[in-house]
Scaffold this motif. Sequence first.
Motif, PDB file in Angstrom:
ATOM      1  N   CYS A 130     -11.471 -14.886 -18.960  1.00  0.00           N
ATOM      2  CA  CYS A 130     -11.593 -14.741 -20.423  1.00  0.00           C
ATOM      3  C   CYS A 130     -12.756 -15.613 -20.870  1.00  0.00           C
ATOM      4  O   CYS A 130     -12.656 -16.831 -20.899  1.00  0.00           O
ATOM      5  N   GLU A 131     -13.901 -14.945 -21.117  1.00  0.00           N
ATOM      6  CA  GLU A 131     -15.102 -15.717 -21.518  1.00  0.00           C
ATOM      7  C   GLU A 131     -15.288 -15.554 -23.022  1.00  0.00           C
ATOM      8  O   GLU A 131     -15.314 -14.432 -23.534  1.00  0.00           O
ATOM      9  N   VAL A 132     -15.364 -16.658 -23.756  1.00  0.00           N
ATOM     10  CA  VAL A 132     -15.457 -16.615 -25.222  1.00  0.00           C
ATOM     11  C   VAL A 132     -16.860 -17.060 -25.649  1.00  0.00           C
ATOM     12  O   VAL A 132     -17.338 -18.104 -25.213  1.00  0.00           O
ATOM     13  N   HIS A 133     -17.479 -16.236 -26.500  1.00  0.00           N
ATOM     14  CA  HIS A 133     -18.818 -16.568 -27.020  1.00  0.00           C
ATOM     15  C   HIS A 133     -18.730 -16.700 -28.535  1.00  0.00           C
ATOM     16  O   HIS A 133     -18.089 -15.855 -29.177  1.00  0.00           O
ATOM     17  N   PRO A 134     -19.320 -17.718 -29.180  1.00  0.00           N
ATOM     18  CA  PRO A 134     -20.171 -18.746 -28.548  1.00  0.00           C
ATOM     19  C   PRO A 134     -19.372 -19.925 -27.968  1.00  0.00           C
ATOM     20  O   PRO A 134     -19.952 -20.842 -27.415  1.00  0.00           O
ATOM     21  N   GLY A 135     -18.049 -19.945 -28.167  1.00  0.00           N
ATOM     22  CA  GLY A 135     -17.275 -21.008 -27.524  1.00  0.00           C
ATOM     23  C   GLY A 135     -17.420 -22.346 -28.238  1.00  0.00           C
ATOM     24  O   GLY A 135     -17.370 -23.392 -27.616  1.00  0.00           O
ATOM     25  N   ALA A 136     -17.569 -22.263 -29.549  1.00  0.00           N
ATOM     26  CA  ALA A 136     -17.648 -23.512 -30.348  1.00  0.00           C
ATOM     27  C   ALA A 136     -16.400 -23.582 -31.223  1.00  0.00           C
ATOM     28  O   ALA A 136     -15.945 -22.567 -31.759  1.00  0.00           O
ATOM     29  N   ILE A 137     -15.872 -24.780 -31.389  1.00  0.00           N
ATOM     30  CA  ILE A 137     -14.561 -24.915 -32.054  1.00  0.00           C
ATOM     31  C   ILE A 137     -14.633 -24.466 -33.508  1.00  0.00           C
ATOM     32  O   ILE A 137     -13.647 -24.023 -34.085  1.00  0.00           O
ATOM     33  N   ASN A 138     -15.823 -24.549 -34.100  1.00  0.00           N
ATOM     34  CA  ASN A 138     -15.915 -24.196 -35.537  1.00  0.00           C
ATOM     35  C   ASN A 138     -16.743 -22.932 -35.747  1.00  0.00           C
ATOM     36  O   ASN A 138     -17.434 -22.781 -36.754  1.00  0.00           O
ATOM     37  N   SER A 139     -16.650 -22.017 -34.733  1.00  0.00           N
ATOM     38  CA  SER A 139     -17.366 -20.754 -34.879  1.00  0.00           C
ATOM     39  C   SER A 139     -16.448 -19.603 -34.469  1.00  0.00           C
ATOM     40  O   SER A 139     -15.834 -19.632 -33.405  1.00  0.00           O
ATOM     41  N   ILE A 140     -16.315 -18.612 -35.316  1.00  0.00           N
ATOM     42  CA  ILE A 140     -15.419 -17.482 -35.013  1.00  0.00           C
ATOM     43  C   ILE A 140     -15.973 -16.719 -33.807  1.00  0.00           C
ATOM     44  O   ILE A 140     -17.150 -16.340 -33.813  1.00  0.00           O
ATOM     45  N   PRO A 141     -15.163 -16.517 -32.752  1.00  0.00           N
ATOM     46  CA  PRO A 141     -15.661 -15.803 -31.565  1.00  0.00           C
ATOM     47  C   PRO A 141     -16.241 -14.428 -31.925  1.00  0.00           C
ATOM     48  O   PRO A 141     -15.588 -13.626 -32.585  1.00  0.00           O
ATOM     49  N   SER A 142     -17.486 -14.210 -31.470  1.00  0.00           N
ATOM     50  CA  SER A 142     -18.133 -12.919 -31.781  1.00  0.00           C
ATOM     51  C   SER A 142     -18.063 -11.980 -30.573  1.00  0.00           C
ATOM     52  O   SER A 142     -18.193 -10.779 -30.693  1.00  0.00           O
ATOM     53  N   ARG A 143     -17.869 -12.574 -29.355  1.00  0.00           N
ATOM     54  CA  ARG A 143     -17.799 -11.717 -28.175  1.00  0.00           C
ATOM     55  C   ARG A 143     -16.868 -12.348 -27.142  1.00  0.00           C
ATOM     56  O   ARG A 143     -16.913 -13.570 -26.936  1.00  0.00           O
ATOM     57  N   VAL A 144     -16.019 -11.493 -26.563  1.00  0.00           N
ATOM     58  CA  VAL A 144     -15.112 -11.966 -25.492  1.00  0.00           C
ATOM     59  C   VAL A 144     -15.218 -10.988 -24.344  1.00  0.00           C
ATOM     60  O   VAL A 144     -15.311  -9.773 -24.555  1.00  0.00           O
ATOM     61  N   ARG A 145     -15.297 -11.543 -23.106  1.00  0.00           N
ATOM     62  CA  ARG A 145     -15.279 -10.664 -21.922  1.00  0.00           C
ATOM     63  C   ARG A 145     -14.040 -10.999 -21.103  1.00  0.00           C
ATOM     64  O   ARG A 145     -13.828 -12.145 -20.709  1.00  0.00           O
ATOM     65  N   LEU A 146     -13.213  -9.968 -20.896  1.00  0.00           N
ATOM     66  CA  LEU A 146     -11.983 -10.126 -20.100  1.00  0.00           C
ATOM     67  C   LEU A 146     -12.200  -9.507 -18.722  1.00  0.00           C
ATOM     68  O   LEU A 146     -12.771  -8.412 -18.621  1.00  0.00           O
ATOM     69  N   GLY A 147     -11.743 -10.205 -17.672  1.00  0.00           N
ATOM     70  CA  GLY A 147     -11.761  -9.634 -16.309  1.00  0.00           C
ATOM     71  C   GLY A 147     -10.326  -9.234 -15.961  1.00  0.00           C
ATOM     72  O   GLY A 147      -9.441 -10.077 -15.990  1.00  0.00           O
ATOM     73  N   VAL A 148     -10.121  -7.958 -15.660  1.00  0.00           N
ATOM     74  CA  VAL A 148      -8.765  -7.443 -15.445  1.00  0.00           C
ATOM     75  C   VAL A 148      -8.596  -6.903 -14.028  1.00  0.00           C
ATOM     76  O   VAL A 148      -9.485  -6.190 -13.527  1.00  0.00           O
ATOM     77  N   ASP A 149      -7.484  -7.259 -13.393  1.00  0.00           N
ATOM     78  CA  ASP A 149      -7.136  -6.782 -12.040  1.00  0.00           C
ATOM     79  C   ASP A 149      -5.847  -5.972 -12.191  1.00  0.00           C
ATOM     80  O   ASP A 149      -4.845  -6.491 -12.682  1.00  0.00           O
ATOM     81  N   LEU A 150      -5.891  -4.686 -11.823  1.00  0.00           N
ATOM     82  CA  LEU A 150      -4.739  -3.779 -12.005  1.00  0.00           C
ATOM     83  C   LEU A 150      -4.456  -3.120 -10.666  1.00  0.00           C
ATOM     84  O   LEU A 150      -5.374  -2.543 -10.060  1.00  0.00           O
ATOM     85  N   ARG A 151      -3.196  -3.214 -10.162  1.00  0.00           N
ATOM     86  CA  ARG A 151      -2.897  -2.682  -8.833  1.00  0.00           C
ATOM     87  C   ARG A 151      -1.592  -1.909  -8.848  1.00  0.00           C
ATOM     88  O   ARG A 151      -0.698  -2.187  -9.649  1.00  0.00           O
ATOM     89  N   ASP A 152      -1.451  -1.012  -7.883  1.00  0.00           N
ATOM     90  CA  ASP A 152      -0.206  -0.255  -7.773  1.00  0.00           C
ATOM     91  C   ASP A 152      -0.164   0.391  -6.388  1.00  0.00           C
ATOM     92  O   ASP A 152      -1.209   0.702  -5.807  1.00  0.00           O
ATOM     93  N   THR A 153       1.045   0.608  -5.916  1.00  0.00           N
ATOM     94  CA  THR A 153       1.180   1.330  -4.638  1.00  0.00           C
ATOM     95  C   THR A 153       0.897   2.818  -4.870  1.00  0.00           C
ATOM     96  O   THR A 153       0.670   3.559  -3.932  1.00  0.00           O
ATOM     97  N   ASP A 154       0.946   3.238  -6.140  1.00  0.00           N
ATOM     98  CA  ASP A 154       0.748   4.649  -6.497  1.00  0.00           C
ATOM     99  C   ASP A 154      -0.523   4.779  -7.346  1.00  0.00           C
ATOM    100  O   ASP A 154      -0.559   4.337  -8.500  1.00  0.00           O
ATOM    101  N   GLY A 155      -1.548   5.361  -6.759  1.00  0.00           N
ATOM    102  CA  GLY A 155      -2.858   5.450  -7.421  1.00  0.00           C
ATOM    103  C   GLY A 155      -2.786   6.211  -8.747  1.00  0.00           C
ATOM    104  O   GLY A 155      -3.387   5.815  -9.742  1.00  0.00           O
TER     105      GLY A 155
END
Length: 414
Positions: free
Chosen positions: A270-295
């Motif tokens: 979870c990467e937050v931009h700009p990542g400053a305590i007094n700045s509303i996040p304008s961009r977030v990048r999430l890395g997701v891992d999804l798995r299953d025995t059934d494709g």
Amino acid sequence: MKIEVDAERLAREIDELAAITDAEPPAVTRVVFTEQDLRARAWLKERCSDAGLTIREDAVGNTFIRWEGPRSDLPPVATGSHIDAIPNAGKFDGVVGVLGGLEAIRALRRSGFVPERSIELIQFTAEEPTRFGVGCIGSRLLSGALGPDADDALRASDGESLRTARTRAGFTGELETVRLPHGRYAAFVELHIEQGPILEREGIPIGIVTNIVGPASFFITVEGLGGHAGGVLMPERHDALCGAAELIVKIEALVQGSGSTDTVATVGICEVHPGAINSIPSRVRLGVDLRDTDGKRRDRVLGEIQSAAQEIAQQRKLQISTQMLNADEPAASSPEVLAAIARGCQEEGLQSRRIVARAYHDSSFMALIALMAMIFIPCRKGVSHRPDEYAALEHIVGGVKVLARTLAELSSAH
Ligand code: HGY
Ligand code: MN
Ligand code: MN
């Protein structure tokens, strides 16, 4: 045939390899093509030449350690795994399959066994996704699951391409040459720690892996307006992190509602931009891992996640996009190899049970070109990818003995 494993040397070798790390011991960090990875590779090659085996490396650094059998007209049998390690990991993940595979070969030679087919131990490059975002790069390229365009397409977070990284590490040559045809190996068997709690909980020393989950990984980018943390009142906000947070909880609910506990998802980045305590996040990048025995079920949930993302985007007036990294089919083990492993367990008098692999492995891709199955041994509390990862020496020895017997059976030509 009696299989004698040199347990004391094997334990020492596991510790020696663990000491080649970018982390504070007992943690192991060994990311592909770093100096520690190259030191570990050199150390392994020394052990293998000491054992009288021949060594070949391909253009991406997959390393093939070979015990020549008389029937060079027949495809060899192979075993193997990986020695790269994610940051702050343990010393058994992958290593048990590489050093255990080497010890299985040495034990067979000590027993006087002579294979008809050659036997190869393969150390695969980059089983972990740490550097290039995708796992199993060496076995994907070898099996054709990844094409040579990966050389420039795969980029590390610092922008370095696979081509630059591998060439700098000394692995040159065209990536096309890594690809091996279907049937190049008669069979592939990988020894690995379970990375789950079942074998230990049930007190069973060997797991015979019937199938390996299908992994998918992707990034989700959430873009909002940002702005001053004081000056923008709540009704005017389009906060990217609040949107991402709502989506993360929705992903959990969709996966829990898939109809099976075999569906799992993790938002590990979870990467937050700009990542400053007094700045509303304008961009977030999430890395997701999804798995299953059934494709199919996994892909259905993936679609539900993408629809949920668009609904949140609409409600919160955000832009949300998905960048797929990989979505691989689950792998089914081959009955012939499963039967050989089961016979190996009987001959060794070791209790076993069939089990699902919930981590992915190089075996997932070797299954595309050869008969495949895996042998699991217990690990304490199922813990892995942590410095306290632990496998008891008696279990490692048991796994090596079953692997040795399986290789002996599969390499006797029939
Ligand atoms: O993530 C996995 O399943 C493997 O340990 N790379
Ligand atoms: Mn791992
Ligand atoms: Mn592994």
